[in-house]
Scaffold this active site. Structure first.
Site, PDB file in Angstrom:
ATOM      1  N   LYS A 245      30.151  48.301  46.756  1.00  0.00           N
ATOM      2  CA  LYS A 245      30.479  46.996  46.034  1.00  0.00           C
ATOM      3  C   LYS A 245      32.054  47.028  45.600  1.00  0.00           C
ATOM      4  CE  LYS A 245      28.616  43.749  42.369  1.00  0.00           C
ATOM      5  NZ  LYS A 245      29.711  43.328  41.924  1.00  0.00           N
ATOM      6  N   ARG A 250      36.026  37.672  45.861  1.00  0.00           N
ATOM      7  CA  ARG A 250      35.411  37.155  47.023  1.00  0.00           C
ATOM      8  C   ARG A 250      36.268  36.114  47.725  1.00  0.00           C
ATOM      9  NH1 ARG A 250      29.536  36.573  46.795  1.00  0.00           N
ATOM     10  NH2 ARG A 250      28.751  35.969  49.057  1.00  0.00           N
ATOM     11  N   ARG A 264      34.786  31.789  45.299  1.00  0.00           N
ATOM     12  CA  ARG A 264      33.462  31.600  44.868  1.00  0.00           C
ATOM     13  C   ARG A 264      33.068  30.141  44.222  1.00  0.00           C
ATOM     14  NH1 ARG A 264      30.256  36.230  41.917  1.00  0.00           N
ATOM     15  NH2 ARG A 264      29.539  34.781  40.891  1.00  0.00           N
ATOM     16  N   GLU A 293      35.465  40.308  50.787  1.00  0.00           N
ATOM     17  CA  GLU A 293      36.078  40.492  49.242  1.00  0.00           C
ATOM     18  C   GLU A 293      37.402  41.031  49.748  1.00  0.00           C
ATOM     19  OE1 GLU A 293      34.137  39.957  46.684  1.00  0.00           O
ATOM     20  OE2 GLU A 293      35.035  41.293  45.233  1.00  0.00           O
ATOM     21  N   PHE A 333      31.934  41.166  55.053  1.00  0.00           N
ATOM     22  CA  PHE A 333      30.407  41.722  54.942  1.00  0.00           C
ATOM     23  C   PHE A 333      29.455  40.657  55.791  1.00  0.00           C
ATOM     24  CE2 PHE A 333      31.617  40.527  50.682  1.00  0.00           C
ATOM     25  CZ  PHE A 333      31.003  39.427  50.663  1.00  0.00           C
ATOM     26  N   ARG A 408      20.728  33.413  43.896  1.00  0.00           N
ATOM     27  CA  ARG A 408      20.691  34.692  43.303  1.00  0.00           C
ATOM     28  C   ARG A 408      19.291  34.982  43.502  1.00  0.00           C
ATOM     29  NH1 ARG A 408      24.376  37.051  40.157  1.00  0.00           N
ATOM     30  NH2 ARG A 408      25.604  35.204  39.376  1.00  0.00           N
ATOM     31  N   LYS A 414      22.672  43.913  43.366  1.00  0.00           N
ATOM     32  CA  LYS A 414      23.804  44.749  43.003  1.00  0.00           C
ATOM     33  C   LYS A 414      23.081  46.055  42.233  1.00  0.00           C
ATOM     34  CE  LYS A 414      24.973  41.787  39.510  1.00  0.00           C
ATOM     35  NZ  LYS A 414      25.924  40.965  38.833  1.00  0.00           N
TER      36      LYS A 414
HETATM   37  P1  ATP Z   1      29.712  41.327  38.783  1.00  0.00           P
HETATM   38  O1  ATP Z   1      29.846  40.392  37.555  1.00  0.00           O
HETATM   39  O2  ATP Z   1      28.680  42.448  38.835  1.00  0.00           O
HETATM   40  O3  ATP Z   1      31.053  41.828  39.337  1.00  0.00           O
HETATM   41  P2  ATP Z   1      29.593  38.893  40.125  1.00  0.00           P
HETATM   42  O4  ATP Z   1      29.026  38.405  38.794  1.00  0.00           O
HETATM   43  O5  ATP Z   1      30.925  38.665  40.206  1.00  0.00           O
HETATM   44  O6  ATP Z   1      29.408  40.589  40.021  1.00  0.00           O
HETATM   45  P3  ATP Z   1      27.086  39.145  41.511  1.00  0.00           P
HETATM   46  O7  ATP Z   1      26.573  38.332  42.359  1.00  0.00           O
HETATM   47  O8  ATP Z   1      26.876  39.956  40.622  1.00  0.00           O
HETATM   48  O9  ATP Z   1      28.660  38.460  41.436  1.00  0.00           O
HETATM   49  O10 ATP Z   1      27.701  40.298  42.780  1.00  0.00           O
HETATM   50  C1  ATP Z   1      28.315  39.697  44.060  1.00  0.00           C
HETATM   51  C2  ATP Z   1      29.778  39.829  44.227  1.00  0.00           C
HETATM   52  O11 ATP Z   1      30.212  41.351  44.645  1.00  0.00           O
HETATM   53  C3  ATP Z   1      30.247  39.084  45.423  1.00  0.00           C
HETATM   54  O12 ATP Z   1      30.397  37.820  44.803  1.00  0.00           O
HETATM   55  C4  ATP Z   1      31.207  39.604  45.793  1.00  0.00           C
HETATM   56  O13 ATP Z   1      32.618  39.265  45.176  1.00  0.00           O
HETATM   57  C5  ATP Z   1      31.364  41.198  45.349  1.00  0.00           C
HETATM   58  N1  ATP Z   1      31.162  42.300  46.279  1.00  0.00           N
HETATM   59  C6  ATP Z   1      31.892  43.173  46.570  1.00  0.00           C
HETATM   60  N2  ATP Z   1      31.332  43.940  47.720  1.00  0.00           N
HETATM   61  C7  ATP Z   1      30.280  43.303  48.324  1.00  0.00           C
HETATM   62  C8  ATP Z   1      29.539  43.587  49.691  1.00  0.00           C
HETATM   63  N3  ATP Z   1      29.663  44.528  50.332  1.00  0.00           N
HETATM   64  N4  ATP Z   1      28.608  42.607  49.738  1.00  0.00           N
HETATM   65  C9  ATP Z   1      28.676  41.204  48.998  1.00  0.00           C
HETATM   66  N5  ATP Z   1      29.112  41.068  47.783  1.00  0.00           N
HETATM   67  C10 ATP Z   1      30.211  42.146  47.615  1.00  0.00           C
END
Ligand code: ATP
Length: 563
Positions: A245, A250, A264, A293, A333, A408, A414
């Site tokens: 991660k 993004r 995003r 990312e 990715f 989602r 995650k």
């Molecule tokens: P968090 O708040 O935990 O940082 P988030 O709220 O931004 O996450 P989530 O949907 O919880 O968003 O987590 C997905 C995010 O993780 C994606 O929007 C992307 O930006 C990031 N990310 C990092 N590495 C990856 C990956 N290998 N594949 C997909 N998403 C990834």
């Protein structure tokens, strides 16, 4: 339809707080509008002339609107400025000074002129914009002047987003929300509300079958669910791909001779990533949409740089400088589209193969690393390895699943550090700032004591906590600067069920998103979310998230059950 008629609808919507009533008023408006108008009406309702992702802005400041009003209604700039100050709102000021002479301008005409204003640039453009706006103001009715002046300043704020419009479109067709799910599915692939409205006005729901992926129009990002531990992930998802991660930003990359990128929250971010204009060499494709990312790499150590530092790129004028200081890598990715073909419904196992065939080695794009496994133990080991590398954790993806835009669901999950700490909050919460109280003691200098935070319920927001500690003084100072610009005279109508004890000194419009951590969630009768965060701490400000993307009441409930 005339713009005056549309203004009557604006007025009705402005004075309505109930979400259902708003939906019905919008549906009535959509029924009354013609097929060439409805799309334009949708943009105007949101204070725009194009979908959000088309970086089309008015570029007009308060003082130019003041001059336009003065020109249109034959007033001195001084008296308009006074009226503006007294009313605290440009629309009310325009209305009070109104001296126009017509109100038969069609919506299309007004829209076209507003659009022309957004396209006016170069030498003398400011004067031209003022003149165009003045012309418009003198050719619409009194009520219209209220809304026409608010639109270019992004002050229309009728209290709803694309989501309520989707409900209303369903209501227009069926008299209920039954078509909403299908409409939202189409929206997730093509988030252009005007285009969708026009399509179904012309062809009904069957028109949606033609709504597909288009290079240059962002697709809503697939998001991650939460599951408490590796065993549950394997149980629920079976065979999975596990990837680091990356803690960056993004970026959805669209390539077709030139490159466009989207965040995003659907903003066009092309200007932020000049290095992506040369990616043609790295692509084995004519046209392509990639999900990635972006993260900074320290040129000296080769190590990944934190989210905070990576996002300094957000400040546009600094780009050239930060480009040198923080060269970015784009960890790709996923691939969503290639050479005329949408890959959204292709299983990830196959998409990944196509992705590997598409990206050639080079400077900017790197295919993200991954392992494939159906073992919880292997998953745990891989996750721990990411933490040791200083990353946030891993993203676990169902190996056979399609790409789910805007969802989602349990296709992506995650896996973060907090896993397994029972009785604790297992993840951070993204919340929107609803208001603030003035500071006490040392904090007075920054103007902020506590901020009131909310989570999302549909297109509304309900409170979940107040936040005071955990922010450094520097952060608080920055926060105050951002919040000052969002001040509202009254409680915004999308803030529902706010208990009087939480009323802030200053309300702000829902724009700024904070990521917070806490010890745990407790049930609460006073907070509209039904839960409150105990000992909340600021993790970081999230300029990359729109208020629509904050944690929902439902997600808070899930987090509560998981702790
Ligand atoms: P968090 O708040 O935990 O940082 P988030 O709220 O931004 O996450 P989530 O949907 O919880 O968003 O987590 C997905 C995010 O993780 C994606 O929007 C992307 O930006 C990031 N990310 C990092 N590495 C990856 C990956 N290998 N594949 C997909 N998403 C990834």
């Amino acid at each position: 339809m005339t713009f005056s008629r549309l203004s009557e609808y604006f007025q009705k919507l402005e004075s309505t707080a109930s979400r259902n009533a708003m939906t019905e008023i919008l549906a009535e408006l959509f029924k009354e509008s013609g097929k060439n108008e409805i799309g334009k009406i949708c943009y105007l309702l949101l204070g725009r002339v194009a979908p959000l992702y088309e970086a089309i802005e008015f570029g007009i400041a308060d003082k130019f609107i003041v001059r336009a009003i003065a020109q249109a209604y034959n007033n001195s700039i001084d008296s308009v400025t006074k009226a503006f100050k007294k009313a605290g709102d440009v629309g009310t000021a325009a209305e009070s000074l109104y001296r126009g002479h017509d109100d038969h301008l069609s919506i299309e005409k007004v829209y076209d002129l507003l659009f022309t204003i957004t396209q006016t640039s170069g030498i003398g453009s400011r004067e031209k914009k003022i003149r165009l706006l003045a012309e418009l103001l003198s050719s619409v009715g009194r009520l219209s002047s209220r809304y026409l002046t608010r639109i270019p300043l992004d002050k229309l704020r009728l209290g709803f987003s694309d989501m309520t419009i989707l409900d209303a479109l369903s209501w227009m067709l069926n008299g209920n929300k039954s078509a909403r799910v299908k409409l939202e599915e189409a929206y997730n692939v093509r988030p252009d509300i005007g285009y969708l409205a026009k399509t179904i006005k012309e062809h009904g729901m069957k028109g949606l079958s033609h709504v597909g992926v288009k290079v240059g129009a962002p697709i809503l990002a697939c998001l991650c669910q939460r599951l408490p531990n590796a065993d549950e992930m394997i149980k629920k998802m079976g065979r999975v791909a596990v990837e680091p991660k990356y803690d960056g930003v993004r970026v959805q990359i669209h390539y077709q001779q030139t490159t466009k990128t989207f965040s995003r929250n659907l903003e066009n971010t092309t200007d932020m990533f000049p290095e992506l204009q040369n990616i043609g060499k790295q692509l084995n494709a004519r046209e392509v949409i990639l999900d990635s990312e972006a993260i900074g790499l320290d040129p000296k150590t080769g190590k990944l740089i934190s989210f905070q530092e990576t996002t300094t790129r957000k400040r546009k004028h600094d780009i050239a400088e930060t480009l040198l200081k923080v060269p970015l890598k784009f960890f790709v990715f996923d691939i969503l589209y290639k050479n005329g073909e949408s890959l959204l419904s292709v299983p990830f196992s196959k998409r990944r193969r196509i992705l590997e065939e598409t990206i050639r080695a080079g400077n900017s794009l790197v295919v993200s690393e991954q392992i494939i496994t159906d073992s919880a133990a292997a998953l745990r080991v891989y996750h721990d390895k990411q933490l040791k590398k200083g990353l946030e954790g891993a993203v676990v993806k169902k190996w056979d699943s399609p790409y789910e835009p805007g969802r989602r669901g349990y296709t992506w999950v995650k896996f973060k550090e907090e896993e397994g700490k029972t009785g604790k909050l297992t993840d951070t919460i993204d919340a929107v700032v609803m208001g603030y109280t003035s500071g006490e003691g040392k904090r007075t200098a920054f103007g902020i004591g506590q901020v009131l935070l909310g989570v999302r319920r549909g297109d509304d927001f309900v409170t979940v906590t107040k936040l005071g500690s955990g922010a450094t003084e520097k952060e608080l100072g920055g926060l105050f600067q951002s919040l000052k610009k969002l001040r509202m005279k009254e409680q915004p109508k999308e803030y529902k069920d706010v208990d009087k004890v939480y009323y802030p000194d200053v309300w702000v419009s829902p724009k700024l998103v904070l990521e917070i951590a806490g010890d745990d969630l407790t049930k609460s009768k006073k907070h509209g979310a039904g839960y409150s965060v105990r000992f909340p701490r600021l993790v970081r400000i999230r300029p990359d998230k729109s208020p629509h993307e904050v944690t929902t009441v439902k997600e808070v409930e899930t987090l509560f059950k998981q702790q």
